[in-house]
Design a protein around this motif. Structure first.
Motif, PDB file in Angstrom:
ATOM      1  N   GLU A 147       0.833  -1.195   0.000  1.00  0.00           N
ATOM      2  CA  GLU A 147       0.000   0.000   0.000  1.00  0.00           C
ATOM      3  C   GLU A 147       0.873   1.252   0.000  1.00  0.00           C
ATOM      4  O   GLU A 147       1.835   1.343   0.765  1.00  0.00           O
ATOM      5  N   PRO A 148       0.575   2.249  -0.845  1.00  0.00           N
ATOM      6  CA  PRO A 148       1.399   3.461  -0.885  1.00  0.00           C
ATOM      7  C   PRO A 148       1.278   4.242   0.422  1.00  0.00           C
ATOM      8  O   PRO A 148       0.193   4.338   1.006  1.00  0.00           O
ATOM      9  N   THR A 149       2.397   4.799   0.881  1.00  0.00           N
ATOM     10  CA  THR A 149       2.411   5.589   2.108  1.00  0.00           C
ATOM     11  C   THR A 149       2.743   7.054   1.845  1.00  0.00           C
ATOM     12  O   THR A 149       2.255   7.924   2.555  1.00  0.00           O
ATOM     13  N   ASN A 150       3.616   7.319   0.856  1.00  0.00           N
ATOM     14  CA  ASN A 150       3.965   8.700   0.565  1.00  0.00           C
ATOM     15  C   ASN A 150       4.608   8.791  -0.810  1.00  0.00           C
ATOM     16  O   ASN A 150       5.093   7.787  -1.340  1.00  0.00           O
ATOM     17  N   PRO A 201      -5.312  16.249  -6.870  1.00  0.00           N
ATOM     18  CA  PRO A 201      -5.590  15.091  -7.732  1.00  0.00           C
ATOM     19  C   PRO A 201      -4.398  14.136  -7.880  1.00  0.00           C
ATOM     20  O   PRO A 201      -4.568  12.910  -7.850  1.00  0.00           O
ATOM     21  N   GLU A 202      -3.174  14.678  -8.065  1.00  0.00           N
ATOM     22  CA  GLU A 202      -2.011  13.808  -8.237  1.00  0.00           C
ATOM     23  C   GLU A 202      -1.721  13.002  -6.970  1.00  0.00           C
ATOM     24  O   GLU A 202      -1.474  11.791  -7.040  1.00  0.00           O
ATOM     25  N   THR A 203      -1.796  13.641  -5.825  1.00  0.00           N
ATOM     26  CA  THR A 203      -1.548  12.947  -4.560  1.00  0.00           C
ATOM     27  C   THR A 203      -2.624  11.908  -4.297  1.00  0.00           C
ATOM     28  O   THR A 203      -2.330  10.789  -3.859  1.00  0.00           O
ATOM     29  N   ARG A 208      -3.729   6.658  -3.422  1.00  0.00           N
ATOM     30  CA  ARG A 208      -4.998   5.902  -3.394  1.00  0.00           C
ATOM     31  C   ARG A 208      -5.888   6.358  -2.246  1.00  0.00           C
ATOM     32  O   ARG A 208      -6.405   5.549  -1.455  1.00  0.00           O
ATOM     33  N   VAL A 209      -6.051   7.657  -2.146  1.00  0.00           N
ATOM     34  CA  VAL A 209      -6.928   8.233  -1.129  1.00  0.00           C
ATOM     35  C   VAL A 209      -7.939   9.116  -1.827  1.00  0.00           C
ATOM     36  O   VAL A 209      -7.716   9.563  -2.961  1.00  0.00           O
ATOM     37  N   TYR A 237       2.545  12.687   2.688  1.00  0.00           N
ATOM     38  CA  TYR A 237       2.289  11.489   3.478  1.00  0.00           C
ATOM     39  C   TYR A 237       0.790  11.268   3.653  1.00  0.00           C
ATOM     40  O   TYR A 237       0.048  12.218   3.930  1.00  0.00           O
ATOM     41  N   ARG A 238       0.379  10.022   3.556  1.00  0.00           N
ATOM     42  CA  ARG A 238      -0.994   9.699   3.923  1.00  0.00           C
ATOM     43  C   ARG A 238      -1.202  10.015   5.393  1.00  0.00           C
ATOM     44  O   ARG A 238      -0.409   9.631   6.255  1.00  0.00           O
ATOM     45  N   GLY A 239      -2.278  10.712   5.691  1.00  0.00           N
ATOM     46  CA  GLY A 239      -2.529  11.121   7.069  1.00  0.00           C
ATOM     47  C   GLY A 239      -2.732   9.977   8.031  1.00  0.00           C
ATOM     48  O   GLY A 239      -2.515  10.123   9.239  1.00  0.00           O
TER      49      GLY A 239
END
Length: 258
Positions: A147-150, A201-203, A208-209, A237-239
């Motif tokens: 899973e992507p994290t950052n 949009p890119e982030t 994948r959020v 970073y994903r929160g």
């Protein structure tokens, strides 16, 4: 004889707690180790000699890593790197470059692309007289789940970028480690800014959020020994994956002697 893991060397700053610097350096080495590296650490006295500190200081550094679950210590058997060592942990900002290396090491990294890009207006002050910088975009994921994290975008001064081998960026090394250990940049300091933002949009696509979901936006500015900016990185970073904390200590109380 069982092979031992050899950590990276580090030049210690006597104005900062030695045990903390040693723990950060050893953590960075552990998280950035190749898959085939041995999982057993040298004895305390040999590690202390490697870092140029006392055994007491080394013991305190090892205790810190054991508390975090990175290593386990067994009487008569030795000290071992945990195979499932926790990868996501708070960044503790205490003035050590190894803190940054440790935080970003060990996660599988995909090089999304690299090439010259115009310097954004909001970053122009860091690149005086330069219209372009070399941009490196990378995505990090959790090792177990994928899973992507950052994701990060580094803007590197062109004369420094000429010495970067993209292969090093595919070794799961953070850019700070590439600049310091592969390119040979003498890093004098890194300034950090962390703020809450909403996913653009890119982030949202890369991490994948949902669009406009909360993220942590980190900006790090790296300076060389001459005080020139070498790298400006912006990491998203994903929160729900990262937390940041700051530790303030009275450095006079930690004036240890090796």
């Amino acid at each position: 004889m069982t092979p031992l893991f050899t950590p990276d060397s580090v030049e210690l700053n006597r104005k900062l707690p030695l045990w903390y610097q040693v723990s950060q350096s050893l953590r960075a080495s552990i998280l950035g180790r190749p898959p085939q590296a041995p999982d057993r650490l040298p004895p305390e006295d040999r590690l202390a000699e490697h870092y140029g500190v006392s055994v007491l200081t080394m013991r305190q550094a090892l205790k810190e890593l054991e508390t975090e679950g990175l290593i386990s210590r067994h009487r008569r058997r030795g000290t071992f790197i945990e195979p499932e060592a926790r990868r996501a942990r708070p960044v503790r900002l205490l003035g050590s470059v190894d803190t940054i290396v440790a935080q970003q090491s060990g996660e599988p990294t995909t090089l999304l692309g690299h090439g010259p890009e115009p310097v954004p207006a909001e970053l122009a002050e860091y690149f005086p007289g330069q219209q372009e910088a070399m941009a490196y975009r990378r995505l990090r994921c959790e090792r177990e789940s994928g899973e992507p994290t950052n994701w990060a975008c580094n803007l590197i001064r062109r004369d420094v970028a000429n010495h970067i081998d993209p292969a090093d960026l595919r070794r799961d090394w953070p850019m700070t480690k590439v600049l310091r250990d592969a390119v040979g940049v003498r890093i004098s300091r890194i300034t950090d800014t962390v703020e809450a933002r909403l996913a653009d949009p890119e982030t949202a696509r890369l991490l994948r959020v949902p669009l406009l979901s909360p993220i942590l936006h980190y900006t790090g500015v790296t300076y060389d020994a001459e005080g020139r900016v070498v790298d400006v990185v912006r990491i998203h970073y994903r929160g729900d994956r990262f937390a940041f904390s700051v530790t303030l200590e009275n450095l006079a109380d930690h004036d240890e002697r090796a």
